[in-house]
Design a protein around this motif. Structure first.
Motif, PDB file in Angstrom:
ATOM      1  N   ASN A   1       0.792  -1.233   0.000  1.00 21.39           N
ATOM      2  CA  ASN A   1       0.000   0.000   0.000  1.00 21.39           C
ATOM      3  C   ASN A   1       0.823   1.281   0.000  1.00 21.39           C
ATOM      4  O   ASN A   1       0.275   2.364  -0.234  1.00 21.39           O
ATOM      5  CB  ASN A   1      -0.924   0.010   1.223  1.00 21.39           C
ATOM      6  N   GLU A   2       2.111   1.166   0.279  1.00 19.80           N
ATOM      7  CA  GLU A   2       2.939   2.357   0.357  1.00 19.80           C
ATOM      8  C   GLU A   2       4.232   2.174  -0.429  1.00 19.80           C
ATOM      9  O   GLU A   2       4.703   1.051  -0.624  1.00 19.80           O
ATOM     10  CB  GLU A   2       3.285   2.685   1.817  1.00 19.80           C
ATOM     11  N   SER A   3       4.789   3.275  -0.873  1.00 16.74           N
ATOM     12  CA  SER A   3       6.079   3.239  -1.561  1.00 16.74           C
ATOM     13  C   SER A   3       7.098   4.039  -0.762  1.00 16.74           C
ATOM     14  O   SER A   3       6.745   4.984  -0.046  1.00 16.74           O
ATOM     15  CB  SER A   3       5.952   3.817  -2.978  1.00 16.74           C
ATOM     16  N   PHE A   4       8.362   3.642  -0.890  1.00 15.25           N
ATOM     17  CA  PHE A   4       9.437   4.276  -0.126  1.00 15.25           C
ATOM     18  C   PHE A   4      10.628   4.556  -1.030  1.00 15.25           C
ATOM     19  O   PHE A   4      10.753   3.981  -2.116  1.00 15.25           O
ATOM     20  CB  PHE A   4       9.863   3.357   1.027  1.00 15.25           C
ATOM     21  N   ASP A   5      11.497   5.443  -0.562  1.00 17.92           N
ATOM     22  CA  ASP A   5      12.698   5.774  -1.315  1.00 17.92           C
ATOM     23  C   ASP A   5      13.823   4.788  -1.048  1.00 17.92           C
ATOM     24  O   ASP A   5      14.740   4.653  -1.864  1.00 17.92           O
ATOM     25  CB  ASP A   5      13.160   7.194  -0.964  1.00 17.92           C
ATOM     26  N   LEU A   6      13.748   4.092   0.095  1.00 16.79           N
ATOM     27  CA  LEU A   6      14.799   3.136   0.451  1.00 16.79           C
ATOM     28  C   LEU A   6      14.285   2.180   1.519  1.00 16.79           C
ATOM     29  O   LEU A   6      13.510   2.588   2.393  1.00 16.79           O
ATOM     30  CB  LEU A   6      16.037   3.880   0.953  1.00 16.79           C
TER      31      LEU A   6
ATOM     32  N   GLY B   1      18.989  -9.589  -4.233  1.00 18.37           N
ATOM     33  CA  GLY B   1      18.539  -8.291  -4.729  1.00 18.37           C
ATOM     34  C   GLY B   1      18.905  -7.100  -3.882  1.00 18.37           C
ATOM     35  O   GLY B   1      18.541  -5.967  -4.200  1.00 18.37           O
ATOM     36  N   ALA B   2      19.643  -7.329  -2.785  1.00 19.45           N
ATOM     37  CA  ALA B   2      20.071  -6.200  -1.950  1.00 19.45           C
ATOM     38  C   ALA B   2      21.103  -5.354  -2.698  1.00 19.45           C
ATOM     39  O   ALA B   2      21.882  -5.872  -3.498  1.00 19.45           O
ATOM     40  CB  ALA B   2      20.651  -6.702  -0.639  1.00 19.45           C
TER      41      ALA B   2
ATOM     42  N   ASP C   1       9.333  -5.209  -7.184  1.00 17.23           N
ATOM     43  CA  ASP C   1       9.949  -3.877  -7.192  1.00 17.23           C
ATOM     44  C   ASP C   1      11.436  -4.027  -7.484  1.00 17.23           C
ATOM     45  O   ASP C   1      12.200  -4.492  -6.643  1.00 17.23           O
ATOM     46  CB  ASP C   1       9.728  -3.212  -5.830  1.00 17.23           C
ATOM     47  N   SER C   2      11.827  -3.618  -8.666  1.00 18.22           N
ATOM     48  CA  SER C   2      13.233  -3.769  -9.058  1.00 18.22           C
ATOM     49  C   SER C   2      14.040  -2.491  -8.863  1.00 18.22           C
ATOM     50  O   SER C   2      15.244  -2.472  -9.131  1.00 18.22           O
ATOM     51  CB  SER C   2      13.319  -4.190 -10.536  1.00 18.22           C
ATOM     52  N   ASN C   3      13.391  -1.420  -8.392  1.00 18.78           N
ATOM     53  CA  ASN C   3      14.062  -0.125  -8.355  1.00 18.78           C
ATOM     54  C   ASN C   3      14.422   0.398  -6.967  1.00 18.78           C
ATOM     55  O   ASN C   3      15.471   1.026  -6.800  1.00 18.78           O
ATOM     56  CB  ASN C   3      13.179   0.917  -9.057  1.00 18.78           C
ATOM     57  N   THR C   4      13.571   0.174  -5.974  1.00 15.84           N
ATOM     58  CA  THR C   4      13.838   0.751  -4.656  1.00 15.84           C
ATOM     59  C   THR C   4      15.100   0.163  -4.036  1.00 15.84           C
ATOM     60  O   THR C   4      15.229  -1.061  -3.934  1.00 15.84           O
ATOM     61  CB  THR C   4      12.650   0.496  -3.708  1.00 15.84           C
ATOM     62  N   PRO C   5      16.055   0.986  -3.620  1.00 16.69           N
ATOM     63  CA  PRO C   5      17.289   0.470  -3.013  1.00 16.69           C
ATOM     64  C   PRO C   5      17.002  -0.300  -1.721  1.00 16.69           C
ATOM     65  O   PRO C   5      16.140   0.103  -0.938  1.00 16.69           O
ATOM     66  CB  PRO C   5      18.104   1.738  -2.718  1.00 16.69           C
ATOM     67  N   ILE C   6      17.731  -1.384  -1.518  1.00 18.64           N
ATOM     68  CA  ILE C   6      17.591  -2.194  -0.302  1.00 18.64           C
ATOM     69  C   ILE C   6      18.946  -2.322   0.377  1.00 18.64           C
ATOM     70  O   ILE C   6      19.925  -2.755  -0.236  1.00 18.64           O
ATOM     71  CB  ILE C   6      17.040  -3.595  -0.622  1.00 18.64           C
TER      72      ILE C   6
ATOM     73  N   LYS D   1      18.728   8.091  -7.596  1.00 23.12           N
ATOM     74  CA  LYS D   1      18.249   9.315  -8.244  1.00 23.12           C
ATOM     75  C   LYS D   1      18.855   9.453  -9.630  1.00 23.12           C
ATOM     76  O   LYS D   1      18.188   9.858 -10.584  1.00 23.12           O
ATOM     77  CB  LYS D   1      18.608  10.535  -7.384  1.00 23.12           C
ATOM     78  N   ALA D   2      20.136   9.089  -9.746  1.00 22.06           N
ATOM     79  CA  ALA D   2      20.793   9.166 -11.053  1.00 22.06           C
ATOM     80  C   ALA D   2      20.179   8.167 -12.023  1.00 22.06           C
ATOM     81  O   ALA D   2      19.973   8.454 -13.205  1.00 22.06           O
ATOM     82  CB  ALA D   2      22.290   8.888 -10.905  1.00 22.06           C
ATOM     83  N   ILE D   3      19.852   6.966 -11.522  1.00 21.90           N
ATOM     84  CA  ILE D   3      19.238   5.940 -12.370  1.00 21.90           C
ATOM     85  C   ILE D   3      17.861   6.383 -12.826  1.00 21.90           C
ATOM     86  O   ILE D   3      17.482   6.211 -13.986  1.00 21.90           O
ATOM     87  CB  ILE D   3      19.148   4.602 -11.615  1.00 21.90           C
ATOM     88  N   GLU D   4      17.084   6.973 -11.906  1.00 22.21           N
ATOM     89  CA  GLU D   4      15.743   7.435 -12.249  1.00 22.21           C
ATOM     90  C   GLU D   4      15.792   8.468 -13.363  1.00 22.21           C
ATOM     91  O   GLU D   4      14.915   8.515 -14.229  1.00 22.21           O
ATOM     92  CB  GLU D   4      15.068   8.037 -11.012  1.00 22.21           C
ATOM     93  N   GLY D   5      16.835   9.288 -13.342  1.00 22.36           N
ATOM     94  CA  GLY D   5      16.950  10.312 -14.370  1.00 22.36           C
ATOM     95  C   GLY D   5      17.257   9.742 -15.742  1.00 22.36           C
ATOM     96  O   GLY D   5      17.130  10.438 -16.751  1.00 22.36           O
ATOM     97  N   ASN D   6      17.656   8.485 -15.806  1.00 22.78           N
ATOM     98  CA  ASN D   6      18.032   7.871 -17.073  1.00 22.78           C
ATOM     99  C   ASN D   6      16.904   7.084 -17.726  1.00 22.78           C
ATOM    100  O   ASN D   6      17.103   6.476 -18.761  1.00 22.78           O
ATOM    101  CB  ASN D   6      19.229   6.932 -16.861  1.00 22.78           C
ATOM    102  N   HIS D   7      15.716   7.076 -17.112  1.00 22.03           N
ATOM    103  CA  HIS D   7      14.648   6.252 -17.673  1.00 22.03           C
ATOM    104  C   HIS D   7      13.960   6.933 -18.846  1.00 22.03           C
ATOM    105  O   HIS D   7      13.218   6.293 -19.585  1.00 22.03           O
ATOM    106  CB  HIS D   7      13.624   5.879 -16.597  1.00 22.03           C
ATOM    107  N   LEU D   8      14.215   8.229 -19.041  1.00 27.22           N
ATOM    108  CA  LEU D   8      13.607   8.959 -20.145  1.00 27.22           C
ATOM    109  C   LEU D   8      14.654   9.237 -21.215  1.00 27.22           C
ATOM    110  O   LEU D   8      15.636   9.926 -20.977  1.00 27.22           O
ATOM    111  CB  LEU D   8      12.995  10.271 -19.637  1.00 27.22           C
TER     112      LEU D   8
END
Length: 227
Positions: free
Chosen positions: A43-48, A95-96, A71-76, A121-128
């Motif tokens: 139900n919730e999303s997190f940055d890490l 997957g950690a 979820d393949s993106n959130t850092p663990i 954050k750098a990876i997120e900027g590369n999705h576009l």
């Protein structure tokens, strides 16, 4: 403000981490077991995510693996008292993104968190991917040109992504066949040319500027018309 989810069953450790992170401006939510953690994540999303390996109802390695399936993106970041190399390898393979052994200094935990958030954050900027007025979102698998949505088949999307990751470079038919279809190119067929033409019609229709150009005897290139 970054939102961090801490999965830790040791109350003293959880309180110590929460206090320190909140003092540094982070918003922290906690869970003390795997079942509760998974319910929250639905139900919730997190940055890490920060999680202990030794949880009362599940193994953190397995929990990490389950989270990664959705979820393949959130850092663990995994925390554990297990310090053997094979323990760390197991966590990373599940997957950690990082692994910190207890006991640890809070300053090191904070530094690792900051590093993971910067990297993500750098990876997120590369999705576009953008070329001229053409945009390709590799997360939603959608394309648009000058704000107009373009509907692509799976292969057309993969072909366009290949061109947009290699702008201003000549791509041979052999290379395109290998990257998009994972096969060798048969010189007796013209399926590459057919699919490139399909793609051209979709991204160039109703637009004056052509983007995909034929290089005779060599292949195709994504470039400005006047270059």
């Amino acid at each position: 403000m970054n939102h961090i989810f801490l999965i830790e069953d040791e109350q003293k450790v959880a309180a110590f981490i929460c206090k320190g992170l909140e003092e540094h401006g982070y918003n922290v939510k906690t869970a003390s077991d795997g079942v509760n953690a998974q319910n929250i994540l639905q139900n919730e999303s997190f940055d890490l995510l920060i999680m202990d390996v030794m949880l009362p109802d599940t193994n953190g390695i397995e929990l990490c693996r389950n989270i990664r399936q959705k979820d393949s993106n959130t850092p663990i970041l995994m925390l554990t008292a297990l310090n053997q190399v094979h323990d760390k390898v197991s966590g990373l393979k599940a997957g950690a993104d990082d692994y910190l052994v207890k006991p640890f200094h809070f300053s090191e935990l904070l530094a690792r968190i900051e590093a993971l958030l910067r990297r993500n954050k750098a990876i997120e900027g590369n999705h576009l991917l953008v070329f001229e007025d053409l945009k390709l979102d590799t997360w939603s698998k959608t394309a648009e040109r000058d704000g107009k949505q373009i509907t692509l088949t799976a292969k057309e999307y993969t072909l366009l992504e290949l061109f947009m990751r290699h702008p201003n470079k000549i791509l041979s038919r052999e290379y395109i066949a290998e990257q998009v279809w994972e096969i060798g190119f048969d010189t007796g067929t013209n399926f590459i040319d057919v699919y490139v033409n399909y793609l051209r019609k979709k991204i160039e229709k109703d637009f004056k500027t052509k983007l995909v150009h034929t290089v005779i005897g060599m292949g195709y290139i994504l470039k400005q018309a006047n270059r």
